[in-house]
Design a protein around this motif. Sequence first.
Motif, PDB file in Angstrom:
ATOM      1  N   VAL A 147       0.866  -1.172   0.000  1.00 32.07           N
ATOM      2  CA  VAL A 147       0.000   0.000   0.000  1.00 32.07           C
ATOM      3  C   VAL A 147       0.907   1.227   0.000  1.00 32.07           C
ATOM      4  N   VAL A 148       0.750   2.084  -0.997  1.00 29.42           N
ATOM      5  CA  VAL A 148       1.608   3.265  -1.088  1.00 29.42           C
ATOM      6  C   VAL A 148       0.830   4.470  -0.557  1.00 29.42           C
ATOM      7  N   ASP A 165      -2.065 -14.958   7.189  1.00 31.98           N
ATOM      8  CA  ASP A 165      -1.681 -15.353   5.826  1.00 31.98           C
ATOM      9  C   ASP A 165      -1.524 -14.185   4.864  1.00 31.98           C
ATOM     10  N   ARG A 166      -1.639 -12.973   5.364  1.00 31.58           N
ATOM     11  CA  ARG A 166      -1.487 -11.867   4.414  1.00 31.58           C
ATOM     12  C   ARG A 166      -0.766 -10.701   5.091  1.00 31.58           C
ATOM     13  N   LYS A 167       0.364 -10.348   4.502  1.00 31.34           N
ATOM     14  CA  LYS A 167       1.152  -9.266   5.058  1.00 31.34           C
ATOM     15  C   LYS A 167       0.938  -8.011   4.216  1.00 31.34           C
ATOM     16  N   VAL A 168       0.929  -6.855   4.865  1.00 29.16           N
ATOM     17  CA  VAL A 168       0.785  -5.608   4.136  1.00 29.16           C
ATOM     18  C   VAL A 168       2.041  -4.760   4.358  1.00 29.16           C
ATOM     19  N   HIS A 169       2.627  -4.302   3.268  1.00 30.31           N
ATOM     20  CA  HIS A 169       3.726  -3.351   3.357  1.00 30.31           C
ATOM     21  C   HIS A 169       3.137  -1.970   3.149  1.00 30.31           C
ATOM     22  N   LEU A 170       3.225  -1.137   4.171  1.00 29.35           N
ATOM     23  CA  LEU A 170       2.666   0.208   4.067  1.00 29.35           C
ATOM     24  C   LEU A 170       3.831   1.177   3.867  1.00 29.35           C
ATOM     25  N   VAL A 171       3.870   1.763   2.666  1.00 29.74           N
ATOM     26  CA  VAL A 171       5.012   2.592   2.292  1.00 29.74           C
ATOM     27  C   VAL A 171       4.626   4.064   2.390  1.00 29.74           C
ATOM     28  N   GLU A 172       5.313   4.806   3.233  1.00 26.11           N
ATOM     29  CA  GLU A 172       4.958   6.206   3.456  1.00 26.11           C
ATOM     30  C   GLU A 172       6.191   7.092   3.278  1.00 26.11           C
ATOM     31  N   LYS A 173       6.004   8.168   2.545  1.00 30.51           N
ATOM     32  CA  LYS A 173       7.094   9.094   2.250  1.00 30.51           C
ATOM     33  C   LYS A 173       7.526   9.879   3.488  1.00 30.51           C
ATOM     34  N   SER A 322      13.384  -4.575  -1.696  1.00 31.38           N
ATOM     35  CA  SER A 322      12.514  -5.166  -2.715  1.00 31.38           C
ATOM     36  C   SER A 322      11.339  -5.813  -2.014  1.00 31.38           C
ATOM     37  N   LEU A 323      10.147  -5.294  -2.230  1.00 33.08           N
ATOM     38  CA  LEU A 323       8.976  -5.877  -1.584  1.00 33.08           C
ATOM     39  C   LEU A 323       8.233  -6.746  -2.592  1.00 33.08           C
ATOM     40  N   LYS A 324       7.887  -7.951  -2.169  1.00 29.58           N
ATOM     41  CA  LYS A 324       7.154  -8.857  -3.063  1.00 29.58           C
ATOM     42  C   LYS A 324       5.681  -8.811  -2.685  1.00 29.58           C
ATOM     43  N   ALA A 325       4.831  -8.673  -3.660  1.00 30.52           N
ATOM     44  CA  ALA A 325       3.404  -8.599  -3.357  1.00 30.52           C
ATOM     45  C   ALA A 325       2.585  -9.010  -4.560  1.00 30.52           C
ATOM     46  N   GLY A 326       1.369  -9.440  -4.291  1.00 31.92           N
ATOM     47  CA  GLY A 326       0.470  -9.824  -5.382  1.00 31.92           C
ATOM     48  C   GLY A 326      -0.248  -8.627  -5.972  1.00 31.92           C
ATOM     49  N   ALA A 327      -0.475  -7.608  -5.126  1.00 31.00           N
ATOM     50  CA  ALA A 327      -1.237  -6.452  -5.603  1.00 31.00           C
ATOM     51  C   ALA A 327      -0.714  -5.183  -4.935  1.00 31.00           C
ATOM     52  N   VAL A 328      -1.107  -4.057  -5.488  1.00 29.19           N
ATOM     53  CA  VAL A 328      -0.648  -2.764  -4.985  1.00 29.19           C
ATOM     54  C   VAL A 328      -1.851  -1.835  -4.857  1.00 29.19           C
ATOM     55  N   VAL A 329      -1.880  -1.071  -3.768  1.00 26.95           N
ATOM     56  CA  VAL A 329      -2.888  -0.013  -3.646  1.00 26.95           C
ATOM     57  C   VAL A 329      -2.151   1.328  -3.631  1.00 26.95           C
ATOM     58  N   SER A 531     -10.297   0.348  -9.439  1.00 24.59           N
ATOM     59  CA  SER A 531      -9.384  -0.429 -10.283  1.00 24.59           C
ATOM     60  C   SER A 531      -8.682   0.533 -11.227  1.00 24.59           C
ATOM     61  N   THR A 532      -7.534   0.115 -11.724  1.00 28.02           N
ATOM     62  CA  THR A 532      -6.834   0.927 -12.716  1.00 28.02           C
ATOM     63  C   THR A 532      -6.719   0.089 -13.980  1.00 28.02           C
ATOM     64  N   PRO A 533      -6.244   0.696 -15.070  1.00 30.89           N
ATOM     65  CA  PRO A 533      -6.074  -0.110 -16.286  1.00 30.89           C
ATOM     66  C   PRO A 533      -5.059  -1.238 -16.091  1.00 30.89           C
ATOM     67  N   ILE A 534      -4.256  -1.173 -15.036  1.00 28.95           N
ATOM     68  CA  ILE A 534      -3.282  -2.238 -14.802  1.00 28.95           C
ATOM     69  C   ILE A 534      -3.850  -3.204 -13.768  1.00 28.95           C
ATOM     70  N   GLU A 535      -3.932  -4.473 -14.166  1.00 28.16           N
ATOM     71  CA  GLU A 535      -4.485  -5.487 -13.272  1.00 28.16           C
ATOM     72  C   GLU A 535      -3.672  -5.588 -11.997  1.00 28.16           C
ATOM     73  N   GLY A 536      -4.357  -5.636 -10.882  1.00 32.19           N
ATOM     74  CA  GLY A 536      -3.668  -5.822  -9.619  1.00 32.19           C
ATOM     75  C   GLY A 536      -3.148  -4.544  -9.003  1.00 32.19           C
ATOM     76  N   VAL A 537      -3.330  -3.417  -9.685  1.00 33.99           N
ATOM     77  CA  VAL A 537      -2.951  -2.131  -9.094  1.00 33.99           C
ATOM     78  C   VAL A 537      -4.236  -1.332  -8.894  1.00 33.99           C
ATOM     79  N   PHE A 538      -4.481  -0.942  -7.660  1.00 31.60           N
ATOM     80  CA  PHE A 538      -5.717  -0.239  -7.327  1.00 31.60           C
ATOM     81  C   PHE A 538      -5.391   1.160  -6.842  1.00 31.60           C
ATOM     82  N   VAL A 539      -6.370   2.035  -6.910  1.00 33.93           N
ATOM     83  CA  VAL A 539      -6.143   3.404  -6.469  1.00 33.93           C
ATOM     84  C   VAL A 539      -7.274   3.765  -5.502  1.00 33.93           C
ATOM     85  N   ALA A 540      -6.917   4.471  -4.427  1.00 36.77           N
ATOM     86  CA  ALA A 540      -7.944   4.794  -3.432  1.00 36.77           C
ATOM     87  C   ALA A 540      -7.702   6.179  -2.856  1.00 36.77           C
TER      88      ALA A 540
END
Lengths: 660, 176
Positions: A147-148, A165-173, A322-329, A531-540
Amino acid sequence: MSTVRIGVFICECGPNIKNAVDLDGLSRFARGLDNVVVAERFALLCSLEGKDTLAKEIQRHRLTRVVIAACSPKEHEHTFKQVMAQAGLNSFLLQIANIREQCAWVISDKTRATQKAQAILEAAVNRVARHEPLEIREIACLPDVVVVGAGMAGISAALTLAQKDRKVHLVEKAPCIGGKVARYEDLFPNLECASCVLDPLLDAVLHHPNIQLWTLSEVKNVLGYFGNYTVEIITKARHVDLQTCIGCGACVEVCPVSVQNEYNEGLDTRKAVYLPYPGALPNLAAIDETHCLRWQSQDCESCQQACPFGSIDYQETDRNMSLKAGAVVIATGFDLFDVTKAPQYGYGKIDNIYTALEFERLVNANGPTQGKLILKDGRVPESIVLIHCVGSRTPRYHQHCSGVCCSYLFKFAHQIRKKIPDATITSLYTDMCLPGKEAQPFSDKIAQKTGLKKIRIKDPAAVTITQDHGRPRVTYTDACDASKSVVADMVVLAPAITGTKDASSLGTLFDIPLGGSGFFVEEQTSLAPVSTPIEGVFVAGCAQGPKEIQAAVSQGQAAAGKILSQLVPGQKRALEAMTAAVDTELCSGCKICLGLCPYKAIVFDDTQQVAGIEEVLCRGCGICAATCPSGAISARHFTDAQLGAEIESLARHTGRENRS
Amino acid sequence: MTNDFEPIIVGFLCNWCSYEGADAAGRARQCYPSNLRVIRVMCSGRVDPQFVFQAFKQGADGVLILGCHPGDCHYKDGNRQALKRYTLIKSMLDAFGIEQDRLRLDWISAAEQEKFVQVVSEMTERVRQLGPLMPRANPLKKLDSNRSTRIENDMRFLQRKHKKISTKARKIESTK
Ligand code: FES
């Protein structure tokens, strides 16, 4: 082609097709077509019996391909694909002839409708003869999510996603979380204290076993695809040990450097080692290398000596992770329109003109004035003007309405009245935008309680601010076209909400287009807003468009919901089967296709000098196939041969006579 | 002047917007000329210029390409590619003596059933006026004899012009 055995099944669709097309004639016509071994009409193919009969017929006639002449493929292609699979046929060996929407329903003359139905059917039969079985491949997916942005939307997404079973990487500037909302005093519409509402949430994020927080971090690169992303981030050195620092501020006291504090919108100063603002979470100091004397090659060690816990570490360096993830928000929030770009408002030149975010800090108990609403010279303002739509709803700057400013300006009126009981408060507005169930009652109540003077002006740009003996004079054109002016002690501007300044570089990394005003473009405005035009990348949140807190939270949770339903731990994800394929024998290595693929799914093999398709990225649009000058790329299920068969049948067919 | 010529119009409709728009016209029972014969493609960007020439060669009197509105393409900007190619094909039609009006590109959203009907009607009428492409066997012969050589060479040439390609790639190409 001797093994091709095509069955044609014509659906009457109740009276819908039966009454409009001569179905006996159509069946007879179908039986005369190449490779057709059976052609029959049925009452309702999509019914339970219909599907059952279909499956039996396929087996009875040992069919290898099927054409269904019925409604639009949009309606029941999926249904019939399942029947195919049941009957033991590859579901891609099916073609739908749309004789309802394209024919029965739009042609009143039965003869003409029948002629067109014949053409459609013949095209389908000739096409299906060229179909190839396709395999639906599945890939393993990572359930973790990046999550960015740790503002309201990002935090809501992270808390909804983080679970067993699910880890979230929360990336903050920033060095702290909570975004801009954490720096507000009160929240619309219930005027509850922002930190009281937020702190428990922020605490939950900080202590969640499955949320890994990366502060002072930014995304540098993105690789991979839905299910398997690698998000490369850079984490700036904090120079303060996360484990031992308790945020006591001893270091801050001794630091000799003083710089503008961006966390108070530049209204006061902070040190080079700092806590962003009192109450910022996580409660940890950070050293800012751009200002610390040690990075100006001086020998200061004051903070290290002052720290009672030995938490200061000058050696720490920036880290690439390097963060590994199935999806990005993506939840990177908003910026305000830079009002210095609209000189008519005098912002930055005339004292005591503030933007909404600056005002939020001025009235905040943890802000630069400890919540005292005072002028630059320390006096209490007697008159305050609130100006709506600054840089918004105008073709000159931003055309959109930010949708939240009217509400928060009423909140400001309430805050002003609480602090200065006898100040005159005036608001200059063009139209009031108070949607939803809360805003209108909220504003009515506040307008009445505060005695807010509302003046309707001609249009959002009909305001100019000049200096009058050191005070701002607001000149405006009112709704009746009369030019008027008012001198005030303080002016508060509500600038347009825009995308963040770094949205475009992030957009390039993720390959998501930005719309006007720097917001990320959603896949579909009404039906796929996160959803965005890129599969697995979401915007909120405000990264997608301006919105109130409630809506940002909803979007964060919605994006999380999408991911929860699509990335189930242990479950595989089906890939698109109708992808492109390169015949490397034919590929001339001209690279034309590389730049045209919307998903960067074409890779170039430098040693072989040929192109290849990254199948997990390909979505099957066929743009590359249409472009390849060597005819080396084919679009599966939409091959030149398949479409060519359709073209030939349709172009030639007249129904009565053969024109070729 | 009455004209009872019934042209054949081959239409390439993108799956996401235009085909939906055509379906919507059907659901609304909006009658329109029966001359249109639809081929569903995933995106208007899938329409290879060869398809258009093939349609003309094999008997179509008009060709319609319908895609999502600019900015709405399901695959980001496939329709922009379609537009580029369309301009290219148009400029080539003259060379074969085919009237430019026999080819039309338009944007139809899933909701624009009325526009769909209007475009199909206009196109049918226009091609009806132009008359059959078939009897004037000339352009088609030209198309036939040139199909594999002339068109392809022209296409390649024009596409190259659009994209700068390395000389090396061109060499590989010419040795094929
Ligand atoms: S999907 Fe409609 S034009 Fe690309």
